[in-house]
Design an enzyme around this catalytic site. Structure first.
Site, PDB file in Angstrom:
ATOM      1  N   SER A   1      41.132  24.581  29.037  1.00 13.96           N
ATOM      2  CA  SER A   1      40.841  25.997  29.311  1.00 13.96           C
ATOM      3  C   SER A   1      41.999  26.636  30.066  1.00 13.96           C
ATOM      4  CB  SER A   1      39.551  26.151  30.136  1.00 13.96           C
ATOM      5  OG  SER A   1      39.739  25.696  31.451  1.00 13.96           O
ATOM      6  N   GLY A   2      41.901  27.930  30.231  1.00  7.29           N
ATOM      7  CA  GLY A   2      42.813  28.670  31.094  1.00  7.29           C
ATOM      8  C   GLY A   2      44.289  28.458  30.823  1.00  7.29           C
TER       9      GLY A   2
ATOM     10  N   TYR B   1      41.259  23.978  48.620  1.00  7.43           N
ATOM     11  CA  TYR B   1      42.039  24.272  47.400  1.00  7.43           C
ATOM     12  C   TYR B   1      43.458  24.692  47.757  1.00  7.43           C
ATOM     13  CZ  TYR B   1      43.889  26.979  43.471  1.00  7.43           C
ATOM     14  OH  TYR B   1      44.716  27.481  42.479  1.00  7.43           O
TER      15      TYR B   1
ATOM     16  N   ILE C   1      49.690  17.596  29.126  1.00  6.64           N
ATOM     17  CA  ILE C   1      49.207  18.693  29.980  1.00  6.64           C
ATOM     18  C   ILE C   1      47.807  18.339  30.469  1.00  6.64           C
ATOM     19  CG2 ILE C   1      48.705  21.166  30.170  1.00  6.64           C
ATOM     20  CD1 ILE C   1      50.540  21.677  27.810  1.00  6.64           C
ATOM     21  N   THR C   2      47.647  18.211  31.780  1.00  2.00           N
ATOM     22  CA  THR C   2      46.312  17.929  32.318  1.00  2.00           C
ATOM     23  C   THR C   2      45.505  19.232  32.360  1.00  2.00           C
ATOM     24  OG1 THR C   2      46.875  18.301  34.664  1.00  2.00           O
ATOM     25  CG2 THR C   2      47.267  16.074  33.776  1.00  2.00           C
ATOM     26  N   GLY C   3      44.212  19.101  32.122  1.00  2.00           N
ATOM     27  CA  GLY C   3      43.342  20.285  32.172  1.00  2.00           C
ATOM     28  C   GLY C   3      43.725  21.306  31.117  1.00  2.00           C
ATOM     29  N   ALA C   4      43.952  20.809  29.901  1.00  2.00           N
ATOM     30  CA  ALA C   4      44.363  21.720  28.827  1.00  2.00           C
ATOM     31  C   ALA C   4      43.172  22.255  28.042  1.00  2.00           C
ATOM     32  CB  ALA C   4      45.343  21.007  27.887  1.00  2.00           C
TER      33      ALA C   4
HETATM   34  P1  NDP Z   1      40.702  26.560  34.642  1.00  2.00           P
HETATM   35  O1  NDP Z   1      39.459  26.232  35.400  1.00  2.00           O
HETATM   36  O2  NDP Z   1      40.614  27.412  33.452  1.00  2.00           O
HETATM   37  O3  NDP Z   1      41.453  25.213  34.230  1.00  2.00           O
HETATM   38  C1  NDP Z   1      41.405  24.078  35.016  1.00  2.00           C
HETATM   39  C2  NDP Z   1      41.416  22.871  34.130  1.00  2.00           C
HETATM   40  O4  NDP Z   1      41.366  21.702  34.952  1.00  2.00           O
HETATM   41  C3  NDP Z   1      40.203  22.796  33.192  1.00  2.00           C
HETATM   42  O5  NDP Z   1      40.660  22.410  31.950  1.00  2.00           O
HETATM   43  C4  NDP Z   1      39.347  21.727  33.820  1.00  2.00           C
HETATM   44  O6  NDP Z   1      38.580  20.987  32.903  1.00  2.00           O
HETATM   45  C5  NDP Z   1      40.435  20.831  34.405  1.00  2.00           C
HETATM   46  N1  NDP Z   1      39.890  19.896  35.379  1.00  2.00           N
HETATM   47  C6  NDP Z   1      39.158  20.159  36.498  1.00  2.00           C
HETATM   48  N2  NDP Z   1      38.799  19.013  37.099  1.00  2.00           N
HETATM   49  C7  NDP Z   1      39.321  18.006  36.360  1.00  2.00           C
HETATM   50  C8  NDP Z   1      39.288  16.592  36.455  1.00  2.00           C
HETATM   51  N3  NDP Z   1      38.600  15.975  37.422  1.00  2.00           N
HETATM   52  N4  NDP Z   1      39.940  15.879  35.534  1.00  2.00           N
HETATM   53  C9  NDP Z   1      40.600  16.481  34.536  1.00  2.00           C
HETATM   54  N5  NDP Z   1      40.651  17.800  34.380  1.00  2.00           N
HETATM   55  C10 NDP Z   1      40.021  18.555  35.273  1.00  2.00           C
HETATM   56  O7  NDP Z   1      41.709  27.198  35.736  1.00  2.00           O
HETATM   57  P2  NDP Z   1      43.208  27.745  35.606  1.00  2.00           P
HETATM   58  O8  NDP Z   1      43.665  27.676  34.231  1.00  2.00           O
HETATM   59  O9  NDP Z   1      43.241  29.041  36.320  1.00  2.00           O
HETATM   60  O10 NDP Z   1      43.992  26.698  36.520  1.00  2.00           O
HETATM   61  C11 NDP Z   1      45.071  25.943  36.028  1.00  2.00           C
HETATM   62  C12 NDP Z   1      46.097  25.771  37.120  1.00  2.00           C
HETATM   63  O11 NDP Z   1      46.648  27.028  37.468  1.00  2.00           O
HETATM   64  C13 NDP Z   1      45.555  25.169  38.421  1.00  2.00           C
HETATM   65  O12 NDP Z   1      46.487  24.233  38.899  1.00  2.00           O
HETATM   66  C14 NDP Z   1      45.488  26.363  39.369  1.00  2.00           C
HETATM   67  O13 NDP Z   1      45.640  25.956  40.714  1.00  2.00           O
HETATM   68  C15 NDP Z   1      46.696  27.134  38.878  1.00  2.00           C
HETATM   69  N6  NDP Z   1      46.726  28.540  39.238  1.00  2.00           N
HETATM   70  C16 NDP Z   1      45.769  29.402  38.756  1.00  2.00           C
HETATM   71  C17 NDP Z   1      45.830  30.740  39.104  1.00  2.00           C
HETATM   72  C18 NDP Z   1      44.837  31.705  38.621  1.00  2.00           C
HETATM   73  O14 NDP Z   1      44.935  32.883  39.031  1.00  2.00           O
HETATM   74  N7  NDP Z   1      43.864  31.332  37.790  1.00  2.00           N
HETATM   75  C19 NDP Z   1      46.903  31.268  39.956  1.00  2.00           C
HETATM   76  C20 NDP Z   1      47.844  30.250  40.400  1.00  2.00           C
HETATM   77  C21 NDP Z   1      47.759  28.956  40.029  1.00  2.00           C
HETATM   78  P3  NDP Z   1      37.192  21.525  32.294  1.00  2.00           P
HETATM   79  O15 NDP Z   1      37.586  22.464  31.216  1.00  2.00           O
HETATM   80  O16 NDP Z   1      36.560  20.285  31.804  1.00  2.00           O
HETATM   81  O17 NDP Z   1      36.445  22.191  33.413  1.00  2.00           O
HETATM   82 MG1  PMR Z   2      44.122  37.348  46.268  1.00  2.00          MG
HETATM   83  C1  PMR Z   2      49.715  40.946  46.066  1.00  2.00           C
HETATM   84  C2  PMR Z   2      48.570  40.616  46.456  1.00  2.00           C
HETATM   85  C3  PMR Z   2      47.716  39.494  45.956  1.00  2.00           C
HETATM   86  C4  PMR Z   2      47.933  38.557  44.976  1.00  2.00           C
HETATM   87  C5  PMR Z   2      49.120  38.419  44.069  1.00  2.00           C
HETATM   88  C6  PMR Z   2      46.798  37.693  44.938  1.00  2.00           C
HETATM   89  C7  PMR Z   2      46.664  36.589  44.107  1.00  2.00           C
HETATM   90  N1  PMR Z   2      45.886  38.146  45.889  1.00  2.00           N
HETATM   91  C8  PMR Z   2      46.443  39.245  46.523  1.00  2.00           C
HETATM   92  C9  PMR Z   2      45.879  39.985  47.550  1.00  2.00           C
HETATM   93  C10 PMR Z   2      44.577  39.835  48.036  1.00  2.00           C
HETATM   94  N2  PMR Z   2      43.691  38.881  47.620  1.00  2.00           N
HETATM   95  C11 PMR Z   2      43.967  40.647  49.058  1.00  2.00           C
HETATM   96  C12 PMR Z   2      44.637  41.832  49.771  1.00  2.00           C
HETATM   97  C13 PMR Z   2      42.690  40.168  49.239  1.00  2.00           C
HETATM   98  C14 PMR Z   2      41.639  40.655  50.236  1.00  2.00           C
HETATM   99  C15 PMR Z   2      40.886  41.794  49.708  1.00  2.00           C
HETATM  100  C16 PMR Z   2      42.527  39.064  48.331  1.00  2.00           C
HETATM  101  C17 PMR Z   2      41.375  38.329  48.225  1.00  2.00           C
HETATM  102  C18 PMR Z   2      41.270  37.181  47.397  1.00  2.00           C
HETATM  103  C19 PMR Z   2      40.144  36.302  47.287  1.00  2.00           C
HETATM  104  C20 PMR Z   2      38.832  36.415  47.960  1.00  2.00           C
HETATM  105  N3  PMR Z   2      42.294  36.707  46.570  1.00  2.00           N
HETATM  106  C21 PMR Z   2      41.847  35.579  46.002  1.00  2.00           C
HETATM  107  C22 PMR Z   2      40.556  35.310  46.423  1.00  2.00           C
HETATM  108  C23 PMR Z   2      40.140  34.096  45.792  1.00  2.00           C
HETATM  109  O1  PMR Z   2      39.079  33.509  45.887  1.00  2.00           O
HETATM  110  C24 PMR Z   2      41.318  33.562  44.998  1.00  2.00           C
HETATM  111  C25 PMR Z   2      41.783  32.342  45.688  1.00  2.00           C
HETATM  112  O2  PMR Z   2      42.293  32.348  46.773  1.00  2.00           O
HETATM  113  O3  PMR Z   2      41.646  31.210  45.025  1.00  2.00           O
HETATM  114  C26 PMR Z   2      42.148  30.079  45.725  1.00  2.00           C
HETATM  115  C27 PMR Z   2      42.349  34.658  45.110  1.00  2.00           C
HETATM  116  C28 PMR Z   2      43.601  34.814  44.538  1.00  2.00           C
HETATM  117  N4  PMR Z   2      44.448  35.862  44.867  1.00  2.00           N
HETATM  118  C29 PMR Z   2      45.579  35.743  44.115  1.00  2.00           C
HETATM  119  C30 PMR Z   2      45.461  34.588  43.291  1.00  2.00           C
HETATM  120  C31 PMR Z   2      46.502  34.099  42.336  1.00  2.00           C
HETATM  121  C32 PMR Z   2      44.259  34.027  43.550  1.00  2.00           C
HETATM  122  C33 PMR Z   2      43.762  32.779  42.818  1.00  2.00           C
HETATM  123  C34 PMR Z   2      44.280  31.674  43.582  1.00  2.00           C
HETATM  124  C35 PMR Z   2      45.017  30.533  43.053  1.00  2.00           C
HETATM  125  O4  PMR Z   2      44.861  30.116  41.970  1.00  2.00           O
HETATM  126  O5  PMR Z   2      45.786  29.939  43.815  1.00  2.00           O
END
Ligand code: NDP
Ligand code: PMR
Length: 399
Positions: free
Chosen positions: A96-97, A274, A91-94
């Site tokens: 956190s999160g 992104y 698992i890459t990036g394990a």
């Molecule tokens: P986190 O920031 O918690 O986790 C990201 C991880 O990636 C960290 O462990 C970080 O390491 C690692 N990482 C970043 N850069 C590098 C690098 N150069 N080499 C190796 N590892 C690296 O974020 P999330 O857990 O939210 O994100 C995990 C995945 O989930 C991503 O693919 C994201 O796009 C996806 N995702 C997240 C959503 C959300 O709402 N959070 C929604 C949809 C998808 P370090 O701990 O060292 O910073």
């Molecule tokens: Mg978003 C059903 C509506 C929904 C969901 C499921 C997400 C998920 N978001 C929704 C709606 C909205 N967002 C709306 C209406 C707005 C305008 C007010 C909004 C705004 C917003 C911002 C500024 N949302 C965001 C951001 C971010 O900076 C996040 C992003 O785009 O990261 C790339 C984000 C996100 N919204 C989500 C999810 C899952 C994210 C995190 C993105 C990701 O990991 O891909």
């Protein structure tokens, strides 16, 4: 480098006991956009000895499994019954999160050995400990996806370890919503696409043979996607929207010098970069599926785990965003999921016998039941997937 080497050796070999929103936030408004807008190594002999011992214990030598296609089982000394050996999952990036929560969920089953592929060894070690993961269930290996050398070094180390590879999870990502200027990977690619897509692309290509050789009942390659890359959703219509255009920036190397840092050739925008990278992740999964599923029997999958609004992904966002984003997602969009719940979801995609369908983008409904979701037009465009594959091959030195 010293840290990297020091971190690599013990992590690789110490634990083989088992078998092995335009809301770009450049402005200071909260969501920056109105709702109506949106809707419209050097290996020591002891290391090698470890490898041999590991190999003997599991009986899962790659050369053997290739030759005999032996079952991924071990025979219990007590009752002579065959039991499925532990699966090996990278698992890459394990650290956190989502990645950490998935590692924890899998470790708790005692059926998986998790290779935590992380750029910060000490952070990963502390994270595994505080998650209560038992030492025999994980190994930490250094991987910096923002450096193709590091990716190659990781792959070499993994191959030398002799561990089988049953599942690879491409999870790590960076998100730079407030960056005014692009930053770059070691090879000079814009950081988000360079890390989230190109680093993972090289990693998965180099480890594909290892997956092919796995004798585990279900071998999988999972690339984490997201709703925000899919313009067929409300979330995917929050500006800046993902759009890969005609790929001219990618073709030019994303270096911000003689070519744009953005895939579509446009002005740099960290939030868009992104989202574009997530489209690449989802297209890459499908291209892998088309090219290798039938031949190799590997399940290729992507997913949207839900909005995990509390993770480190938003670390570079403005403080007000970080404060309000979780309650916004919890009470307004109702798309919020906890890290724990999201980890269980990804763990299902890793290990659930029912989720073996390949080429699928998984999502979960309000009752946390998985379903096959529809990708946007762009995120399912076969022609773009093939072009991205070919251009990425050139950029990472595979073609
Ligand atoms: P986190 O920031 O918690 O986790 C990201 C991880 O990636 C960290 O462990 C970080 O390491 C690692 N990482 C970043 N850069 C590098 C690098 N150069 N080499 C190796 N590892 C690296 O974020 P999330 O857990 O939210 O994100 C995990 C995945 O989930 C991503 O693919 C994201 O796009 C996806 N995702 C997240 C959503 C959300 O709402 N959070 C929604 C949809 C998808 P370090 O701990 O060292 O910073
Ligand atoms: Mg978003 C059903 C509506 C929904 C969901 C499921 C997400 C998920 N978001 C929704 C709606 C909205 N967002 C709306 C209406 C707005 C305008 C007010 C909004 C705004 C917003 C911002 C500024 N949302 C965001 C951001 C971010 O900076 C996040 C992003 O785009 O990261 C790339 C984000 C996100 N919204 C989500 C999810 C899952 C994210 C995190 C993105 C990701 O990991 O891909």
């Amino acid at each position: 480098m010293a840290l990297q080497t020091a971190a690599l050796v013990p992590s690789t070999f110490s634990v083989p006991k088992e078998g092995k929103c335009s809301a770009s936030f450049k402005d200071s408004t909260f969501f920056g956009v109105s709702l109506s807008d949106n809707v419209k190594a050097d290996f020591s002999s002891s290391a090698l000895r470890c490898k041999r011992e590991f190999t003997q214990r599991t009986g899962a030598v790659r050369a053997q499994t290739t030759a005999t296609e032996g079952p991924a089982t071990t025979r219990s000394a007590m009752d002579g019954k065959k039991t499925l050996r532990k699966g090996s999952v990278i698992i890459t990036g394990a650290s956190s999160g989502l990645g950490l929560a998935t590692a924890k969920a899998l470790a708790e089953t005692d059926k998986w050995h998790i290779i935590m592929a992380c750029r910060d060894f000490l952070k990963a070690e502390r994270a595994a400990k505080s998650a209560g993961m038992s030492k025999e269930n994980y190994t930490i290996m250094h991987l910096d996806l923002a450096s193709l050398d590091s990716v190659r070094q990781f792959v070499d180390s993994y191959k030398q370890s002799g561990r089988p590879l049953d599942v690879l999870v491409c999870n790590a990502a960076v998100y730079q919503p407030t960056a005014k200027e692009p930053s770059f990977t070691a090879e000079g690619f814009e950081l988000s696409v360079g890390t989230n897509h190109l680093g993972h692309f090289l990693l998965s290509r180099l480890l594909l043979d290892d997956l092919k050789q796995s004798d585990y009942p279900s071998k999988r390659l999972i690339i984490v996607g997201s709703i925000t890359g899919n313009t067929n959703t409300l979330a995917g219509n929050v500006p800046p929207k993902a759009n890969l255009g005609d790929l001219r920036g990618l073709a030019g190397g994303l270096n911000g010098l003689n070519s744009s840092a953005m895939i579509d050739g446009g002005e740099f925008d960290g939030a868009k970069a992104y989202k574009d990278s997530k489209v690449c992740n989802m297209l890459t999964m499908q291209e892998f599926h088309r090219r290798f599923h039938e031949e190799a029997g590997i399940t290729f999958a992507s997913l949207y785990p839900g909005c995990i609004a509390t993770t480190g992904l938003f670390r570079e966002h403005i403080p007000l965003f970080r404060l309000l984003f979780p309650p916004f997602q919890k009470y307004i969009t109702k798309g919020f999921v906890s890290e724990e719940e999201a980890g269980k979801r990804l763990a299902q995609v890793v290990s659930e016998p029912s989720l073996t369908k390949s080429g699928v983008y998984w999502s979960w409904n309000k009752d946390s039941a998985s379903f096959e979701n529809q990708l946007s037009k762009e995120a399912s465009n076969e022609d773009k997937a093939r072009k991205i594959w070919e251009l990425s091959e050139k950029l990472v030195g595979l073609a």
